[in-house]
Design a protein around this motif. Structure first.
Motif, short mmCIF file in Angstrom:
data_model
loop_
_atom_site.label_atom_id
_atom_site.label_comp_id
_atom_site.label_asym_id
_atom_site.label_seq_id
_atom_site.Cartn_x
_atom_site.Cartn_y
_atom_site.Cartn_z
N GLU A 150 5.03 30.45 -17.82
CA GLU A 150 6.47 30.19 -17.97
C GLU A 150 7.30 31.30 -17.33
O GLU A 150 8.32 31.04 -16.68
CB GLU A 150 6.83 30.05 -19.46
N ILE A 151 6.84 32.55 -17.48
CA ILE A 151 7.54 33.67 -16.83
C ILE A 151 7.44 33.53 -15.31
O ILE A 151 8.42 33.73 -14.59
CB ILE A 151 6.96 35.03 -17.30
N LEU A 152 6.27 33.14 -14.82
CA LEU A 152 6.09 32.93 -13.38
C LEU A 152 7.08 31.89 -12.86
O LEU A 152 7.65 32.02 -11.77
CB LEU A 152 4.66 32.46 -13.07
N GLU A 153 7.29 30.84 -13.65
CA GLU A 153 8.13 29.73 -13.21
C GLU A 153 9.62 29.99 -13.37
O GLU A 153 10.42 29.52 -12.58
CB GLU A 153 7.75 28.46 -14.00
N THR A 154 9.99 30.75 -14.42
CA THR A 154 11.42 30.87 -14.74
C THR A 154 12.03 32.25 -14.47
O THR A 154 13.23 32.41 -14.59
CB THR A 154 11.66 30.52 -16.23
N CYS A 155 11.19 33.22 -14.13
CA CYS A 155 11.70 34.59 -13.93
C CYS A 155 11.30 35.10 -12.54
O CYS A 155 10.39 35.93 -12.41
CB CYS A 155 11.18 35.52 -15.01
N PRO A 156 11.98 34.63 -11.48
CA PRO A 156 11.57 34.97 -10.11
C PRO A 156 11.71 36.44 -9.74
O PRO A 156 11.11 36.88 -8.75
CB PRO A 156 12.48 34.10 -9.24
N TYR A 157 12.48 37.20 -10.51
CA TYR A 157 12.66 38.62 -10.19
C TYR A 157 11.60 39.50 -10.85
O TYR A 157 11.54 40.70 -10.61
CB TYR A 157 14.08 39.09 -10.55
N ILE A 158 10.76 38.88 -11.70
CA ILE A 158 9.64 39.59 -12.31
C ILE A 158 8.37 39.20 -11.55
O ILE A 158 8.07 38.02 -11.38
CB ILE A 158 9.49 39.23 -13.80
N LYS A 159 7.64 40.21 -11.10
CA LYS A 159 6.37 39.96 -10.41
C LYS A 159 5.24 40.28 -11.38
O LYS A 159 4.89 41.45 -11.57
CB LYS A 159 6.29 40.81 -9.14
N LEU A 160 4.70 39.26 -12.00
CA LEU A 160 3.63 39.47 -12.97
C LEU A 160 2.34 39.86 -12.25
O LEU A 160 1.93 39.21 -11.30
CB LEU A 160 3.39 38.21 -13.81
N LYS A 161 1.74 40.95 -12.72
CA LYS A 161 0.54 41.49 -12.07
C LYS A 161 -0.70 41.45 -12.96
O LYS A 161 -1.74 41.99 -12.60
CB LYS A 161 0.80 42.94 -11.64
N GLY A 162 -0.56 40.88 -14.17
CA GLY A 162 -1.71 40.84 -15.07
C GLY A 162 -1.30 41.02 -16.51
O GLY A 162 -0.16 40.72 -16.89
#
Length: 225
Positions: A150-162
């Protein structure tokens, strides 16, 4: 802490990490983050001279002070503490290499909103409360994959790395191991979605964490004693 002591601490830690990672696989790489929250900028500089490059702080103000004091050194800074919403802008301005303690969807959305306003991006790890302890922050294991996506889809300014987690706060080694295995299972499920780091293990349990698959450890007292 003098340089001799720093070298001794770092050498012993690296030897222990090597021993643990080789039990898993000779191809397994582990990144060491020195947690400097109880230490001085001078100690960080001494460890830098001994070869350590990545450090972490758990308070935004302490991170800012050390970053400013040591700005001439090419250090990699991580934020590992609980982030209060009123400190989000301050953290964004510091541009840490990695924010390891993104502990809820709510915080992610607030962080994303403020990153967007500043037109900046931030590398983050989703914190998982793998031992389901009330005293700890983080998302519950059952919903971790869903929230990550959900963060990947809705938070484009956050780059999830793990993902990141803290081992169960108990004496029983089996219970601690179970909490690490829970996080590792989630990490493996998220690898196809770009998860690169499984951050778990601190001074007291990093060897066990590495054997469970951790590729990033956060150690303070082991390095700064």
């Amino acid at each position: 802490m003098n340089k001799e002591k720093a070298l001794e601490n770092l050498d012993k830690l690296i030897a222990d990490v090597e021993d643990a990672r080789l039990q898993l696989s000779e191809h397994h790489i582990v990144k060491i983050i020195g947690i400097s929250k109880y230490s001085t900028s001078e100690d960080v500089a001494t460890l830098y001279s001994a070869g350590q490059r990545a450090f972490g702080e758990n308070k935004v103000q302490d991170l800012k002070e050390k970053m400013n004091t040591l700005e001439e050194l090419p250090l990699e800074w991580h934020f590992v503490g609980r982030l209060q919403k009123n400190k989000i802008n301050n953290l964004i301005d510091l541009k840490p290499t990695l924010m390891q303690s993104l502990d809820s969807l709510d915080l992610a959305q607030e962080l994303n909103k403020k990153l967007e306003a500043k037109n900046q991006k931030m590398n983050c790890l989703l914190q998982i409360n793998s031992a389901k302890e009330e005293s700890k922050a983080g998302v519950m294991p059952e919903v971790a994959v869903k929230i990550y996506k959900e963060i990947l889809e809705t938070c484009p300014y956050i780059k999830l790395k793990g993902v990141m987690s803290i081992g169960a706060h108990v004496e029983d080694k089996e219970v601690i191991e179970k909490s690490f295995n829970t996080t590792k299972t989630i990490f493996d499920e998220l690898k196809p979605f770009g998860a690169k780091y499984c951050s778990m293990g601190m001074s007291g349990d990093f060897k066990l964490a590495i054997k469970c698959g951790s590729n990033m450890i956060r150690v303070g007292s082991t390095l700064f004693k």
